[in-house]
Design an enzyme around this catalytic site. Structure first.
Site, mmCIF file in Angstrom:
data_model
loop_
_atom_site.group_PDB
_atom_site.id
_atom_site.type_symbol
_atom_site.label_atom_id
_atom_site.label_comp_id
_atom_site.label_asym_id
_atom_site.label_seq_id
_atom_site.Cartn_x
_atom_site.Cartn_y
_atom_site.Cartn_z
ATOM 1 N N ASN A 9 0.880 -1.169 0.000
ATOM 2 C CA ASN A 9 0.000 0.000 0.000
ATOM 3 C C ASN A 9 0.919 1.219 0.000
ATOM 4 O OD1 ASN A 9 -1.787 2.051 0.533
ATOM 5 N ND2 ASN A 9 -2.299 1.364 2.609
ATOM 6 N N TRP A 10 1.039 1.828 -1.174
ATOM 7 C CA TRP A 10 1.992 2.949 -1.287
ATOM 8 C C TRP A 10 1.475 4.208 -0.599
ATOM 9 C CZ3 TRP A 10 4.183 2.995 -7.030
ATOM 10 C CH2 TRP A 10 4.899 1.799 -7.242
ATOM 11 N N LYS A 11 0.186 4.269 -0.309
ATOM 12 C CA LYS A 11 -0.434 5.467 0.294
ATOM 13 C C LYS A 11 -0.144 6.684 -0.593
ATOM 14 C CE LYS A 11 -0.227 3.239 4.766
ATOM 15 N NZ LYS A 11 -0.221 3.360 6.214
ATOM 16 N N HIS A 96 -9.531 1.154 4.457
ATOM 17 C CA HIS A 96 -8.303 1.398 5.219
ATOM 18 C C HIS A 96 -8.604 2.354 6.375
ATOM 19 C CE1 HIS A 96 -4.292 2.648 6.324
ATOM 20 N NE2 HIS A 96 -3.883 1.531 5.761
ATOM 21 N N GLU A 98 -7.084 4.779 7.540
ATOM 22 C CA GLU A 98 -6.863 6.215 7.250
ATOM 23 C C GLU A 98 -8.077 6.795 6.524
ATOM 24 O OE1 GLU A 98 -3.058 5.660 5.353
ATOM 25 O OE2 GLU A 98 -2.257 4.986 7.281
ATOM 26 N N GLU A 167 -5.747 -4.881 10.290
ATOM 27 C CA GLU A 167 -4.694 -3.907 10.565
ATOM 28 C C GLU A 167 -5.010 -3.163 11.852
ATOM 29 O OE1 GLU A 167 -2.546 -2.718 6.661
ATOM 30 O OE2 GLU A 167 -4.303 -1.451 6.878
ATOM 31 N N GLY A 173 2.285 2.211 10.808
ATOM 32 C CA GLY A 173 3.262 3.287 10.697
ATOM 33 C C GLY A 173 3.903 3.683 12.010
ATOM 34 N N SER A 213 3.161 -2.157 10.513
ATOM 35 C CA SER A 213 4.606 -2.221 10.782
ATOM 36 C C SER A 213 5.208 -3.600 10.479
ATOM 37 C CB SER A 213 4.930 -1.788 12.219
ATOM 38 O OG SER A 213 4.560 -0.433 12.416
ATOM 39 N N GLY A 234 2.715 -1.156 4.315
ATOM 40 C CA GLY A 234 2.783 0.267 4.000
ATOM 41 C C GLY A 234 4.218 0.711 3.791
ATOM 42 N N GLY A 235 4.821 1.234 4.839
ATOM 43 C CA GLY A 235 6.166 1.815 4.746
ATOM 44 C C GLY A 235 7.187 0.913 4.050
HETATM 45 P P1 PGA Z 1 2.649 0.177 7.699
HETATM 46 O O1 PGA Z 1 1.210 0.417 7.038
HETATM 47 O O2 PGA Z 1 3.176 -1.103 7.137
HETATM 48 O O3 PGA Z 1 3.454 1.373 7.296
HETATM 49 O O4 PGA Z 1 2.432 0.099 9.184
HETATM 50 C C1 PGA Z 1 0.328 -0.636 6.782
HETATM 51 C C2 PGA Z 1 -0.939 -0.112 6.145
HETATM 52 O O5 PGA Z 1 -1.405 0.964 6.556
HETATM 53 O O6 PGA Z 1 -1.508 -0.736 5.244
#
Ligand code: PGA
Length: 251
Positions: A9-11, A96, A98, A167, A173, A213, A234-235
């Site tokens: 997930n590049w966000k 998600h 967010e 999640e 993050g 994470s 994500g990251g």
């Molecule tokens: P993260 O994000 O791996 O940076 O914790 C995961 C996500 O939000 O899908």
């Protein structure tokens, strides 16, 4: 049997040129050293049409990070599921945390999005998970059960087409990962809810990814759990070596 999947997930990261470079690098790396699981990269909308022709579809699937809850029309700034499909993308992240927190996406809105995604042939990667206060109050099971209402209105056939991602918001993050035991416990609970609703066969075939994470150093112990079928990353999906390190946890 259900699939093991590692999805990125590049966000809201990477401009178009950077995104193209990352997709090419990942495609080269996974062509040279084939993954032992399905791999998906979910990118910003504007990257999709450029990235899909660059990757070998047999190795890397491409997805969006969201789509509209409306079919088409006067919804300035929105992107429909049909538009996503027209880029060659096959997946879409929905729900998600967010989007739920910052864009006020409700159970009802997400139900519409999931239905439109499926109607257009996209595979939803549907995210659920509790915030820290809910975990501290031991409410995580009730929270994920309530969030699943968006997808528990689907027919068994349609539910069978979706991917779930658990999640915990407190792990996204933050560098704070759920322990493998915490992940397994709630993944097993989620699967038990699917058994109740759709029966054992559908539940056994549903891939439930862990996100929050996840990195090369902890992916193997998370994915080793019976009910953890991969990760939503994500990251660590923003660097080819890190993302591949997580993919390699299935080797
Ligand atoms: P993260 O994000 O791996 O940076 O914790 C995961 C996500 O939000 O899908």
């Amino acid at each position: 049997m259900r699939k093991n999947i590692v999805a990125g997930n590049w966000k809201m990261n990477k401009n178009l040129q950077e995104g193209i470079a990352l997709a090419k690098e990942l495609n080269d790396a996974l062509t040279a050293d084939k993954p032992n699981c399905d791999v998906v990269i979910c990118t910003p909308f504007i990257h999709l049409a450029s990235v899909t022709p660059l990757v070998d579809k047999a190795i890397i699937g491409v997805g969006a990070e969201n789509c509209a809850d409306k079919v088409s029309g006067a919804f300035t700034g929105e992107v429909s599921a049909e538009m996503v499909v027209s880029t060659g993308a096959q997946y879409v992240i929905l729900g998600h945390s967010e989007r739920r927190a910052y864009y006020h996406e409700t159970v009802e809105i997400l139900e519409e999005k999931v239905k439109l995604a499926l109607a257009n042939g996209l595979t939803p990667i549907f995210c659920i998970g509790e915030v820290l206060a809910e975990r501290e109050a031991n409410q995580q099971n009730a929270v994920v059960a309530a969030q699943l209402a968006s997808v528990f209105s689907l027919s068994a056939e349609d539910f069978g087409k979706i991917i779930l991602a658990y999640e915990p918001v407190w792990a996204i993050g933050t560098g704070k990962t759920a322990t493998p035991a915490q992940a397994q416990e709630i993944h097993a609970y989620i699967r038990s809810l699917i058994v109740e609703k759709y029966g054992k066969d559908v539940a056994e075939n549903t891939s439930i990814l862990y996100g929050g994470s996840c990195k090369p150093s902890n992916a193997k112990e998370l994915f080793a759990n019976a009910d953890v079928d991969g990760g939503l990353i994500g990251g660590a999906a923003l660097k080819c070596a890190d993302f591949k390190g997580i993919i390699d946890a299935f080797k």
